[in-house]
Design a protein around this motif. Sequence first.
Motif, mmCIF file in Angstrom:
data_model
loop_
_atom_site.group_PDB
_atom_site.id
_atom_site.type_symbol
_atom_site.label_atom_id
_atom_site.label_comp_id
_atom_site.label_asym_id
_atom_site.label_seq_id
_atom_site.Cartn_x
_atom_site.Cartn_y
_atom_site.Cartn_z
ATOM 1 N N HIS A 206 29.386 30.089 55.194
ATOM 2 C CA HIS A 206 30.485 29.743 54.298
ATOM 3 C C HIS A 206 30.075 29.578 52.842
ATOM 4 N N ASP A 207 28.815 29.846 52.485
ATOM 5 C CA ASP A 207 28.469 29.865 51.068
ATOM 6 C C ASP A 207 27.342 30.855 50.837
ATOM 7 N N LEU A 380 34.218 16.531 46.150
ATOM 8 C CA LEU A 380 34.760 17.885 46.069
ATOM 9 C C LEU A 380 34.061 18.852 47.026
ATOM 10 N N LYS A 381 32.990 18.398 47.648
ATOM 11 C CA LYS A 381 32.192 19.266 48.532
ATOM 12 C C LYS A 381 31.693 20.500 47.791
ATOM 13 N N LEU A 382 31.210 20.263 46.564
ATOM 14 C CA LEU A 382 30.656 21.332 45.735
ATOM 15 C C LEU A 382 29.264 20.937 45.270
ATOM 16 N N GLU A 383 28.379 21.937 45.121
ATOM 17 C CA GLU A 383 27.087 21.717 44.498
ATOM 18 C C GLU A 383 27.030 22.561 43.232
ATOM 19 N N VAL A 384 26.685 21.911 42.100
ATOM 20 C CA VAL A 384 26.673 22.603 40.821
ATOM 21 C C VAL A 384 25.246 22.665 40.288
ATOM 22 N N SER A 385 24.970 23.669 39.466
ATOM 23 C CA SER A 385 23.664 23.829 38.837
ATOM 24 C C SER A 385 23.867 24.109 37.353
ATOM 25 N N ASN A 386 22.789 23.954 36.586
ATOM 26 C CA ASN A 386 22.865 24.285 35.165
ATOM 27 C C ASN A 386 23.104 25.782 35.003
ATOM 28 N N ALA A 387 23.943 26.129 34.050
ATOM 29 C CA ALA A 387 24.258 27.534 33.785
ATOM 30 C C ALA A 387 23.378 28.053 32.657
ATOM 31 N N SER A 388 22.890 29.281 32.795
ATOM 32 C CA SER A 388 22.076 29.890 31.744
ATOM 33 C C SER A 388 22.993 30.374 30.612
ATOM 34 N N LYS A 389 22.369 30.675 29.472
ATOM 35 C CA LYS A 389 23.142 31.180 28.337
ATOM 36 C C LYS A 389 23.850 32.490 28.688
ATOM 37 N N PRO A 409 33.453 24.644 54.912
ATOM 38 C CA PRO A 409 34.007 25.961 55.259
ATOM 39 C C PRO A 409 35.470 26.105 54.884
ATOM 40 N N LYS A 410 36.126 24.989 54.542
ATOM 41 C CA LYS A 410 37.541 25.043 54.169
ATOM 42 C C LYS A 410 37.736 25.525 52.735
ATOM 43 N N LEU A 411 36.660 25.508 51.935
ATOM 44 C CA LEU A 411 36.772 25.934 50.546
ATOM 45 C C LEU A 411 36.535 27.441 50.419
ATOM 46 N N PRO A 412 37.237 28.114 49.510
ATOM 47 C CA PRO A 412 37.059 29.568 49.328
ATOM 48 C C PRO A 412 35.786 29.869 48.533
ATOM 49 N N ALA A 413 34.675 29.977 49.233
ATOM 50 C CA ALA A 413 33.379 30.156 48.571
ATOM 51 C C ALA A 413 33.345 31.398 47.701
#
Length: 465
Positions: A206-207, A380-389, A409-413
């Motif tokens: 699911h991801d 939110l059941k999300l994992e975030v990371s730093n975004a590059s330029k 699995p309920k989130l639209p990955a």
Amino acid sequence: MKNFVKLLVVSILGGVLTLGSYKVFIEDEQTAVLPPVVNNTPNVIPANYPGKIYGTNADFTEAAEKTVNGVVHVKNVAVYRGPRTMRDYIYGNNRGGKALQGTGSGVIISPDGYIVTNNHVIKGASEIEVTLNNNKTFKAEIIGNDETSDIALLKIDAEDLDYLPFGDSNNVRLGEWVLAVGNPFNLKSTVTAGIISATARDLNTHDATPQSFIQTDAAINPGNSGGALVNINGELVGINTAITSQTGSYIGYAFAVPSNNARKIVEDLLEYGDVQKGVLGIRGGSVTPRAVEELGLETNQGVFVADVSSQSGAEKAGLKEGDIIKQIDNVKINKFSDLTGYINSKRPNEKVEVHFLRNGEEQQTEVTLTKFETYTINPLKLEVSNASKDELKALKAENGVKIYRTLSPKLPANELVGSIITAIDNEKVYDVKDVERIFSRINAGEDIMITLIDKNGEKQRIVWR
């Protein structure tokens, strides 16, 4: 009379010929299938036998005896308090109690009481009780945990404990004998045997983050979670974690976190307090038959590099889009979970030797892994990371963090992963520390508004309730 004698001779001759035919055409075949027993005494191979072991004549007793005392029973206990009345205050009743949330297993990894288990075994616990194989019970402290890998580290106040040494999970081989030791259905000190069925098995559907498990057919059931998968020498090669079953019980497919990954997580928790994630700095996927056909690739296995992150170790080492990674150090890379499984056992700033194909030619380069920072937004059941330029520029975002993966699995990955979150409750975010700071002051149950730019470059506002 003469006729009778002739008939008798013919009958005897026919019987002899029939018996001879049987001996020639049938009995010889049976002998080839069932060789004669030369010795009634079974051949027993000790657990520390240095050579190769064939057949089922291996002796598991020494490995089992070494292991059972190093595996513990873990109880997840929730402490609760009921509503207090005036009578409770007068008579001192607290109307509280304890409820057993669940049980599992754990592995002692040091004589002074450090224990590895699964994060899901101790999740939500108010108290944790650990029972040794000799029935002594201790209260355990949670030293740290990593939800992504489902590994947690506990500590009990004890000394001179039997413990399991770590083995090298990179060296496990298909068909190798292993033992699963744990407490299925609260049955303490249960040992089952099987073989390594597969390595670097990815169960994640699911991801976009592949997992890397050791698969075994050793019987593992509920309660085995957090227990030991050991080789025939009694060395820890995995932490039993999951089963695949329609009934919830063992049907032949069980999975363990490789010991090299578990060991690295334990060392990180002890030294840094969290897990240090190193990354190559590429995005891509396993080489598939479809990719071979559409892209005209000259190999059927490996990891196809679809993109190289700006300022990453991969970019600095010269890796490019279209390269196919075939090996890292001495580990063959046949699929993406092979790559992630090995890299997850490494730390930022470590160097790895990457062997790859470019335009059909074999090349190699040394890559220094870079640090990968993420933050899990549990509500939110999300994992975030730093975004590059480059990632911000591609979506025309001035600031933000990238949705690295979904945890439900309920989130639209497919829609969310890769999108850029630019603001939370109208407050701009620039890195994962901003996200962590904002969520540290949000109360449970509050509505949360997320402003994001999706992968199509469209701005959206989503309210989580």
